[in-house]
Design an enzyme around this catalytic site. Structure first.
Site, PDB file in Angstrom:
ATOM      1  N   GLU A  41       0.729  -1.235  -0.038  1.00 13.38           N
ATOM      2  CA  GLU A  41       0.027   0.020   0.068  1.00 13.38           C
ATOM      3  C   GLU A  41       0.873   1.321   0.037  1.00 13.38           C
ATOM      4  OE1 GLU A  41      -3.546   2.021   2.951  1.00 13.38           O
ATOM      5  OE2 GLU A  41      -2.188   0.333   3.647  1.00 13.38           O
ATOM      6  N   LYS A 116      -8.571   2.120  -2.537  1.00 15.19           N
ATOM      7  CA  LYS A 116      -9.186   1.607  -1.205  1.00 15.19           C
ATOM      8  C   LYS A 116     -10.414   1.841  -0.921  1.00 15.19           C
ATOM      9  CE  LYS A 116      -7.082   1.180   3.427  1.00 15.19           C
ATOM     10  NZ  LYS A 116      -5.921   1.413   4.202  1.00 15.19           N
ATOM     11  N   TYR A 122      -9.009   4.509  13.452  1.00 19.06           N
ATOM     12  CA  TYR A 122      -8.811   4.395  14.911  1.00 19.06           C
ATOM     13  C   TYR A 122      -7.224   4.118  15.108  1.00 19.06           C
ATOM     14  CZ  TYR A 122      -8.272  -0.454  12.618  1.00 19.06           C
ATOM     15  OH  TYR A 122      -7.883  -1.194  11.675  1.00 19.06           O
ATOM     16  N   CYS A 152      -5.249  -3.294   2.256  1.00 17.96           N
ATOM     17  CA  CYS A 152      -5.023  -3.430   3.536  1.00 17.96           C
ATOM     18  C   CYS A 152      -6.484  -3.355   4.490  1.00 17.96           C
ATOM     19  CB  CYS A 152      -4.309  -1.899   4.219  1.00 17.96           C
ATOM     20  SG  CYS A 152      -3.680  -2.369   5.802  1.00 17.96           S
ATOM     21  N   LYS A 195       0.242  -9.128  16.388  1.00 20.42           N
ATOM     22  CA  LYS A 195      -0.385  -8.922  15.200  1.00 20.42           C
ATOM     23  C   LYS A 195       0.004  -9.975  13.913  1.00 20.42           C
ATOM     24  CE  LYS A 195      -2.312  -5.031  13.138  1.00 20.42           C
ATOM     25  NZ  LYS A 195      -1.559  -3.727  13.039  1.00 20.42           N
ATOM     26  N   GLY A 303      22.911   8.053  27.589  1.00 16.06           N
ATOM     27  CA  GLY A 303      23.346   8.022  28.872  1.00 16.06           C
ATOM     28  C   GLY A 303      23.581   6.532  29.372  1.00 16.06           C
ATOM     29  N   SER A 305      23.700   4.414  32.873  1.00 18.77           N
ATOM     30  CA  SER A 305      23.442   4.708  34.271  1.00 18.77           C
ATOM     31  C   SER A 305      23.753   3.361  35.141  1.00 18.77           C
ATOM     32  CB  SER A 305      21.798   5.083  34.587  1.00 18.77           C
ATOM     33  OG  SER A 305      21.303   3.790  34.277  1.00 18.77           O
ATOM     34  N   GLY A 306      24.067   2.252  34.196  1.00 22.20           N
ATOM     35  CA  GLY A 306      24.277   1.183  34.978  1.00 22.20           C
ATOM     36  C   GLY A 306      22.915   0.330  35.518  1.00 22.20           C
ATOM     37  N   GLY A 307      21.668   0.824  34.782  1.00 23.87           N
ATOM     38  CA  GLY A 307      20.621   0.506  34.901  1.00 23.87           C
ATOM     39  C   GLY A 307      20.112  -0.322  33.833  1.00 23.87           C
ATOM     40  N   THR A 410      15.881   6.564  27.051  1.00 27.68           N
ATOM     41  CA  THR A 410      16.062   5.287  27.749  1.00 27.68           C
ATOM     42  C   THR A 410      15.072   5.024  28.536  1.00 27.68           C
ATOM     43  OG1 THR A 410      17.415   5.911  29.469  1.00 27.68           O
ATOM     44  CG2 THR A 410      18.568   5.280  27.413  1.00 27.68           C
ATOM     45  N   LYS A 525       3.611  15.587  30.320  1.00 29.11           N
ATOM     46  CA  LYS A 525       5.229  15.092  30.044  1.00 29.11           C
ATOM     47  C   LYS A 525       5.018  14.315  28.677  1.00 29.11           C
ATOM     48  CE  LYS A 525       6.779  14.763  34.673  1.00 29.11           C
ATOM     49  NZ  LYS A 525       7.624  13.860  35.577  1.00 29.11           N
TER      50      LYS A 525
END
Length: 551
Positions: A41, A116, A122, A152, A195, A303, A305-307, A410, A525
């Site tokens: 498509e 189409k 949605y 589709c 899917k 970055g 961070s060690g996480g 991250t 945010k």
């Protein structure tokens, strides 16, 4: 008759290169005796082109490129190419100015145009914004074979499969009445977990119900937040799988239609990813690679961070563009544990990526001195914690600007949902790689990565998650355990359940009330976050349209 399913990876708006990709694929197909080439498509402009479609010159250039492609296509191959075409009746009827169309190219010309019929609105889709639905069943005849054409969403409205209809018409059923021999569907179906299995079930159902073989070609690659997984399919008249394309990579699938039996012959069936973690990993690697290349970046920075979150993002980036092109920056503060640094260095060694270390203790003290008079007589709290994150974000953005690196954010989906992240700090970046990956899934993928050898250091996986913005801090100081949080978030975000419904499932009412409130408050945010790769049915991206100011 040989038919080829061209699993292409177009770049949005790159008409000439997209056309060249189609042409090269057609030439490969012709060399193998293919008579009919199927492309996805909107394959000429890439899906989704969004408001590029509002530019009249873009539509004109698309038409010109289509006619040029028709003249260059190998003469023995008929090609079906997706594009947007003008609606000449729009001014009179008040309908939308364009159609989402499929052009049949043959003998150097555009032989036919199909439109189409079902236009989704949605989740991430907004096709009624641009397109008018087609009004006729689409089919053509090639070498005596009557071939029905759908695009589709035209495939996704069978009431027997879903138990309901979402649109008034069912294009597949209308084609069956037209007594077609073969049904084809040209798609740009975005990926989400599970899917592939749903698509296969729909196609199998359609083939068996209408006693018609069906071929399905899907776009592959990533465009902004959307990932397309390919996995093109073919089913014979009895609903048996006869071919399957590669997942998350380009492919050219060639299958033969037997005119005598009016059925597809068995062809190559590519294996699917081995489990959900493998599937998500491949999706995210593709998403990062395409976003970087299509936005003309060469290298990335993040970055470390060690996480576990930054560890997974670093691993994805290294797999996507090569370890030599990934820079991890360690920015320890006075609150950073020693293992945060050693774990990050161990991770970098395992991945083979470069690192830089920039301690931020002095910078924190500088902020403390500068804000001393303003913050006097107050207790250490969130404002001070966030300064650390914003220092790190500023340093990373400065290096990104200076050297032309793409900064990868991250944060995971669990954090994004409840706002456990800092604006202009750890949310800085050009791409949020795992913003649609819940925390428990992050752990699961990291364990899967370590199935043969240690890639993510074991201590990163086993230690309690912590932002380390104050002494002894762990995430569970502010949030319920992630096992519980992720279940509650799935109920709120994905299942749209009320507070009462979630409590009835056995969750503590105070916890559910708190999480529900945090999800709402964090909307401002999320609206300012970088684009995040979509891997679930309900992501905080294009398809998420919640108000900020609301009660």
């Amino acid at each position: 008759m040989k038919i080829a399913l061209a699993q292409l990876n177009p770049t949005i708006g790159d008409l000439k290169n997209n056309a060249q990709q189609i042409l090269k694929t057609a030439q490969q197909a012709a060399a193998q005796g293919v008579k009919l080439l199927l492309t996805p498509e909107l394959s000429l402009c890439g899906y989704p082109p969004r408001d590029l479609l509002l530019n009249a010159h873009f539509i004109t250039e698309m038409e010109q490129e289509l006619h040029q492609l028709a003249t260059e296509l190998p003469p023995e191959v008929r090609g079906l190419v997706g594009l947007a075409t003008r609606n000449p009746d729009a001014i009179v009827t008040g309908s939308k100015p364009l159609f989402n169309s499929i052009a049949l190219l043959a003998a150097g010309k555009v032989q036919n145009i199909f439109h189409k019929r079902l236009l989704p609105t949605y989740d991430v889709f907004d096709e009624n914004r641009y397109f008018t639905p087609g009004s006729e069943a689409n089919w053509f005849i090639l070498d005596g074979i009557k071939i029905g054409v759908t695009v589709c969403e035209d495939l996704w409205n069978d009431e027997d499969f879903w138990g309901k209809r979402s649109y008034l018409i069912n294009p597949i059923a209308e084609l069956a009445i037209q007594d077609i021999d073969l049904s084809i569907n040209l798609s740009a179906s975005p990926y989400s977990m599970g899917k592939q299995q749903i698509r296969a079930a729909i196609l199998k159902h359609a083939a068996f119900k209408y006693d018609r073989a069906v071929l399905y070609v899907n776009q592959v690659g990533a465009n902004d937040d959307l990932i397309f997984d390919g996995c093109s399919l073919g089913f014979d008249r009895s609903g048996e799988l006869v071919c399957r394309g590669t997942s998350f990579d380009r492919d050219l699938i060639i299958v033969e239609f037997d005119e005598a039996t009016k059925d597809l012959k068995l062809a190559k069936i590519q294996p699917q990813p081995d489990g959900a973690d493998a599937e998500i990993w491949q999706a995210l690697v593709l998403g990062v690679r395409d976003y970087i290349h299509k936005c003309s970046f060469q290298k990335v920075i993040l970055g470390l961070s060690g996480g576990i979150d930054s560890a997974l993002v670093a691993a994805i980036a290294a797999a996507a563009i090569g370890a030599d092109n990934v820079l991890g920056v360690l920015m320890p503060s006075t609150y950073s544990s020693s293992h945060s640094v050693t774990d990050a260095i161990a991770l970098a060694a395992n991945l083979g990526i470069k690192t830089e270390t920039i301690p931020i203790g002095d910078l924190m003290q500088g902020f403390d001195r500068t804000l001393e008079s303003q913050f006097k007589d107050t207790e250490f709290g969130l404002a001070e914690e966030n300064i650390q994150s914003r220092i790190r974000g500023t340093l990373l953005m400065s290096m990104s600007n200076k050297f032309g690196y793409l900064l990868l954010s991250t944060g995971n989906k669990s954090e994004m949902a409840v706002g456990y992240c800092t604006l202009y700090g750890d949310m800085n970046g050009g791409l949020a790689v795992i913003a649609d990956v819940p925390k428990m899934r992050v752990f699961s993928i990291c364990k899967w990565l370590n199935r043969e050898r240690e890639i993510i250091p074991t201590n990163i996986i086993t230690k309690p998650p912590s932002a380390e913005l104050k002494p002894g801090q762990i995430d569970q100081d502010s949030l319920p355990p992630y096992e519980i949080l992720d279940e509650i978030l799935a109920a709120i975000v994905c299942e749209h359940q009320s507070l009462e419904q979630i409590v009835d499932r056995g969750f503590d009412s105070q916890v559910v009330t708190k999480i529900t409130r945090l999800v709402k408050l964090a909307e401002f945010k999320r609206r300012q976050a970088p684009p995040g790769l979509k891997i679930t049915d309900r992501a905080f991206g294009t398809g998420w349209r919640m108000p900020i100011a609301s009660r």
